[in-house]
Structure formats: C-alpha cells, structure tokens
Design a protein around this motif. Structure first.
Motif, short mmCIF file in Angstrom:
data_model
loop_
_atom_site.label_atom_id
_atom_site.label_comp_id
_atom_site.label_asym_id
_atom_site.label_seq_id
_atom_site.Cartn_x
_atom_site.Cartn_y
_atom_site.Cartn_z
N ARG A 240 0.82 -1.20 0.00
CA ARG A 240 0.00 0.00 0.00
C ARG A 240 0.86 1.26 0.00
O ARG A 240 0.46 2.29 -0.55
CB ARG A 240 -0.92 0.01 1.21
CG ARG A 240 -2.03 -1.01 1.15
CD ARG A 240 -2.85 -0.92 -0.14
NE ARG A 240 -3.32 0.43 -0.37
CZ ARG A 240 -3.49 0.95 -1.58
NH1 ARG A 240 -3.22 0.26 -2.66
NH2 ARG A 240 -3.92 2.18 -1.71
N GLY A 241 2.03 1.21 0.62
CA GLY A 241 2.91 2.37 0.61
C GLY A 241 3.39 2.69 -0.80
O GLY A 241 3.40 3.86 -1.21
N ILE A 242 3.76 1.67 -1.56
CA ILE A 242 4.20 1.88 -2.95
C ILE A 242 3.06 2.45 -3.78
O ILE A 242 3.23 3.40 -4.55
CB ILE A 242 4.73 0.57 -3.54
CG1 ILE A 242 6.03 0.16 -2.85
CG2 ILE A 242 4.95 0.71 -5.04
CD1 ILE A 242 6.54 -1.20 -3.28
N GLU A 243 1.87 1.86 -3.65
CA GLU A 243 0.73 2.32 -4.44
C GLU A 243 0.32 3.74 -4.06
O GLU A 243 0.01 4.55 -4.93
CB GLU A 243 -0.46 1.36 -4.24
CG GLU A 243 -0.29 0.03 -4.91
CD GLU A 243 -0.18 0.16 -6.43
OE1 GLU A 243 -0.92 0.97 -7.02
OE2 GLU A 243 0.66 -0.54 -7.02
N ASN A 244 0.32 4.06 -2.78
CA ASN A 244 -0.09 5.40 -2.35
C ASN A 244 0.93 6.45 -2.73
O ASN A 244 0.57 7.61 -2.97
CB ASN A 244 -0.32 5.43 -0.83
CG ASN A 244 -1.68 4.88 -0.44
OD1 ASN A 244 -2.43 4.45 -1.30
ND2 ASN A 244 -1.99 4.88 0.82
N PHE A 245 2.20 6.10 -2.79
CA PHE A 245 3.22 7.06 -3.16
C PHE A 245 3.02 7.55 -4.59
O PHE A 245 3.28 8.72 -4.90
CB PHE A 245 4.62 6.45 -3.02
CG PHE A 245 5.73 7.45 -3.08
CD1 PHE A 245 6.20 8.05 -1.92
CD2 PHE A 245 6.30 7.83 -4.29
CE1 PHE A 245 7.21 8.99 -1.97
CE2 PHE A 245 7.31 8.76 -4.35
CZ PHE A 245 7.77 9.35 -3.18
N LYS A 246 2.54 6.67 -5.46
CA LYS A 246 2.34 7.06 -6.85
C LYS A 246 0.87 7.25 -7.21
O LYS A 246 0.52 7.30 -8.39
CB LYS A 246 2.97 6.04 -7.79
CG LYS A 246 2.45 4.63 -7.67
CD LYS A 246 3.29 3.67 -8.50
CE LYS A 246 2.77 2.24 -8.45
NZ LYS A 246 1.50 2.07 -9.14
N VAL A 265 0.03 16.23 -4.58
CA VAL A 265 1.06 15.23 -4.34
C VAL A 265 2.01 15.19 -5.54
O VAL A 265 1.80 15.87 -6.55
CB VAL A 265 0.43 13.85 -4.10
CG1 VAL A 265 -0.34 13.84 -2.79
CG2 VAL A 265 -0.48 13.45 -5.25
N ALA A 266 3.07 14.38 -5.44
CA ALA A 266 4.11 14.36 -6.47
C ALA A 266 3.56 13.96 -7.83
O ALA A 266 3.98 14.49 -8.86
CB ALA A 266 5.22 13.41 -6.04
N SER A 267 2.60 13.03 -7.86
CA SER A 267 2.06 12.59 -9.15
C SER A 267 1.29 13.70 -9.86
O SER A 267 1.32 13.78 -11.09
CB SER A 267 1.14 11.38 -8.93
OG SER A 267 0.09 11.70 -8.04
N LEU A 290 11.41 10.02 -8.69
CA LEU A 290 10.37 9.34 -7.92
C LEU A 290 10.57 7.83 -7.92
O LEU A 290 10.41 7.16 -6.89
CB LEU A 290 8.99 9.69 -8.48
CG LEU A 290 8.54 11.14 -8.35
CD1 LEU A 290 7.17 11.33 -8.99
CD2 LEU A 290 8.51 11.57 -6.89
N PHE A 291 10.93 7.28 -9.08
CA PHE A 291 11.17 5.84 -9.19
C PHE A 291 12.33 5.41 -8.30
O PHE A 291 12.22 4.41 -7.56
CB PHE A 291 11.48 5.47 -10.64
CG PHE A 291 11.95 4.06 -10.82
CD1 PHE A 291 11.07 2.99 -10.77
CD2 PHE A 291 13.30 3.79 -11.02
CE1 PHE A 291 11.51 1.69 -10.91
CE2 PHE A 291 13.76 2.48 -11.17
CZ PHE A 291 12.86 1.43 -11.12
N VAL A 292 13.43 6.14 -8.34
CA VAL A 292 14.60 5.80 -7.52
C VAL A 292 14.25 5.91 -6.03
O VAL A 292 14.67 5.09 -5.21
CB VAL A 292 15.79 6.70 -7.87
CG1 VAL A 292 16.94 6.50 -6.89
CG2 VAL A 292 16.27 6.41 -9.29
N THR A 293 13.46 6.93 -5.67
CA THR A 293 13.06 7.11 -4.27
C THR A 293 12.24 5.92 -3.78
O THR A 293 12.52 5.35 -2.71
CB THR A 293 12.26 8.40 -4.11
OG1 THR A 293 13.05 9.52 -4.54
CG2 THR A 293 11.85 8.61 -2.66
N VAL A 294 11.22 5.54 -4.54
CA VAL A 294 10.37 4.41 -4.14
C VAL A 294 11.16 3.12 -4.13
O VAL A 294 11.04 2.30 -3.20
CB VAL A 294 9.16 4.30 -5.10
CG1 VAL A 294 8.34 3.06 -4.78
CG2 VAL A 294 8.29 5.54 -5.00
N PHE A 295 12.00 2.92 -5.14
CA PHE A 295 12.79 1.70 -5.24
C PHE A 295 13.75 1.58 -4.05
O PHE A 295 13.90 0.51 -3.46
CB PHE A 295 13.56 1.69 -6.55
CG PHE A 295 14.34 0.42 -6.80
CD1 PHE A 295 13.70 -0.72 -7.26
CD2 PHE A 295 15.71 0.37 -6.58
CE1 PHE A 295 14.40 -1.89 -7.48
CE2 PHE A 295 16.42 -0.79 -6.80
CZ PHE A 295 15.77 -1.92 -7.26
#
Length: 311
Positions: A240-246, A265-267, A290-295
């Motif tokens: 859920r954290g990954i999904e909510n971040f994006k 938000v960032a998106s 954003l991808f590097v941050t989530v990864f």
C-alpha cells in the motif's frame, strides 16, 4: 565399439536432439511474450532516461533537441516547491497506510472468528476494492457536496454543527483528510485480506498450549497473534505504501491538487509538468527521481521485513 555401445550412443544422441528441440519449442512460445514485455516496459523506461538528459519541451517543438546533462535533476532537487510536494506525498502515505492497517487488521481479527453470516459480511467488506477508482472518486465527490452530500449531514449530526460548514473538498484543513478517508475506504479490504491470511497461518495448537498455560486473550494477542501476523502486516504496508506514493487518479478526481496546492502530491506535479507545461525532459527526470526514491525505500523496507521473518 560393440553393438550395445552403439545403441547407447544413438540413444544419447536422440535424447540430446529431443532436448534441444524441446528447448527450441519452449523459446518459440516464450519469446513473443518476452519481446512484448520488453517493448511495453523496458523500451519506454530507456527512452524516458534518455529524454531526462535533454531540454525537450513539446510546447516549443521547433527548438532543436539539446543535451543538458544533469541540469533537469539539479533544477528539481533545488526547487523548494518540489520538496513541499514530496512532503505532502509522504504525509498522505503515512496517514492513509496507518489508517488502512489499523482498520484492516481489526476487520481481519473480526472475520477470523467465523461468526454467523461470515461469508456475506466478508463479501460486503470487499465490495469497495472491486470498484473502479473513477467510480469511487465520483461517488465520494457527490457524498462530500456541502449542500446535498450525505457525509456532511452525518458529521453535522454527530458534532451538532451546520452541515454546510463542512467543506471537505474545499477546506485547506479537511481536504487532505477527505482523500485519506476515501483511499482507506477503498483499499482497507485489501489490507484485511493480507492480514487475514497471516491470522489463518497461525497453527491452532499454539493457542491451545497458551490456554493450557492459562494465558489471557490479551496476552495471547500480544505474544502470539501480533508477532506471528507481523510479517503479513509489514507486507501490506509495503504494497500500500508503494501504491499510495504514486497515487494519482483519486487525488485528481476529488481535488485536482487543491484547494490551492494543499493536496498536490508528487504525481499531480508530474502530470502538470508533463501534460500542461509540456516539459518532457524535466518531467522525465522527475519521474526517474520518484522511481529511484520508491525503489530505494522499498529495498530498505524489504531488508527489515526479511529480518522480521527470520526471527
């Protein structure tokens, strides 16, 4: 070489030929799928990385494509507004995931009891997760209407205030919570399913042994249920954290990032840079950040999860 040796040699050769043929047939079936996945996923990613080092702006397509190196990344990381958007995103993720985990785990504990009508109520709880985000967004936009929205009347009844005073989507303080409530309403069932799988994986004999030792229900919860279900809870937090971040669709439908930039938000910032300002190079660099941050955060979290599972 004798006749038996020749027979064995021909048998091995036939097996090798048949094995090579099987591998070839397997690759013939798998290769189109791999090629399609590469075309859909890998190529756009590589192309986006290439564009992130350029000055491409589709609103000024007459200008030549110019290589700018790390300028886009430097501009993003030195922009105070971007850091505010990332902070807003982090606050939204923490609040939404925390609410989903608390309510989802509570529902899992309730459903795990197998009471009368268990299957019916489980299906009812899962209904929000089955709906499209567009349907959910429009449905809750109607519920949040100040004049006719049912949500405002319920809150007014509970607080004793005028229903028209609750501007859930137009108030700077209430609008972030309005999104959190909708996201939790839709995705708490998903967290509940993961937590329920964790609860069902706990062997019954452990509880039986605890009852023999006269452990209270509260003690059983803290010493058995919560520790053994913790890996599943952490897994739900990760997903859920990954999904909510994006997350984009729910925020865009409910508030569009407003009022002002309270819920931007960032998106939403990425969408505006890419499809309103048409700053393709800049938005590509932002997407990579954003991808590097989530990864990176997901990798750190997975290591913590593995430590918990290995205990």
């Amino acid at each position: 070489m004798g006749e038996p040796g020749k027979v064995r040699s021909r048998t091995r050769a036939a097996k090798r030929a048949r094995g090579l043929s099987d591998r070839t047939m397997a690759w013939l079936f798998v290769a189109p799928t791999i090629a399609l996945l590469l075309a859909i996923n890998i190529f756009p990613l590589v192309w986006m990385i290439r564009l992130s080092f350029t000055s491409l702006n589709l609103s000024m397509s007459y200008l030549p494509l110019r290589f700018v190196g790390l300028d886009n990344f430097s501009d993003i990381l030195s922009d105070d507004d971007i850091w505010i958007r990332l902070q807003t995103t982090a606050q939204f993720v923490i609040a939404s995931v925390a609410l989903q985990v608390v309510v989802g785990f509570g529902l899992a504990l309730l459903i795990n009891r197998r009471f009368r009508g268990h299957s019916f109520w489980t299906t009812i709880i899962l209904l929000p997760m089955m709906l499209s985000p567009a349907v959910v967004g429009n449905f809750w936009t109607f519920l949040y209407q100040p004049q006719i929205g049912l949500f405002n009347y319920v809150v007014a009844f509970l607080t004793g205030r005028d229903a028209s005073s609750f501007q859930m989507l137009g108030d700077v303080t209430l609008s972030p919570w309005a999104i959190v409530i909708v996201d939790a309403w839709m995705w708490t069932p998903y967290v509940m399913l993961i937590c329920l799988a964790g609860l069902r994986s706990i062997p019954d004999y452990i509880y039986e042994a605890a009852e023999v030792d006269r452990a209270s229900k509260w003690r059983q919860f803290w010493s058995i249920t919560l520790p053994m279900a913790l890996p599943f809870i952490m897994l739900a937090v990760l997903f859920r954290g990954i999904e909510n971040f994006k997350m984009f669709d729910m925020v865009n439908l409910l508030t569009g990032g407003g009022p002002g930039s309270t819920t931007e938000v960032a998106s939403i910032t990425l969408k505006r840079a890419a499809f309103e300002s048409w700053r393709t190079g800049y938005s590509s660099a932002f997407a990579i950040i954003l991808f590097v941050t989530v990864f990176g955060l997901a990798n750190i979290y997975v290591k913590a999860l593995n430590r918990v599972k290995s205990r």
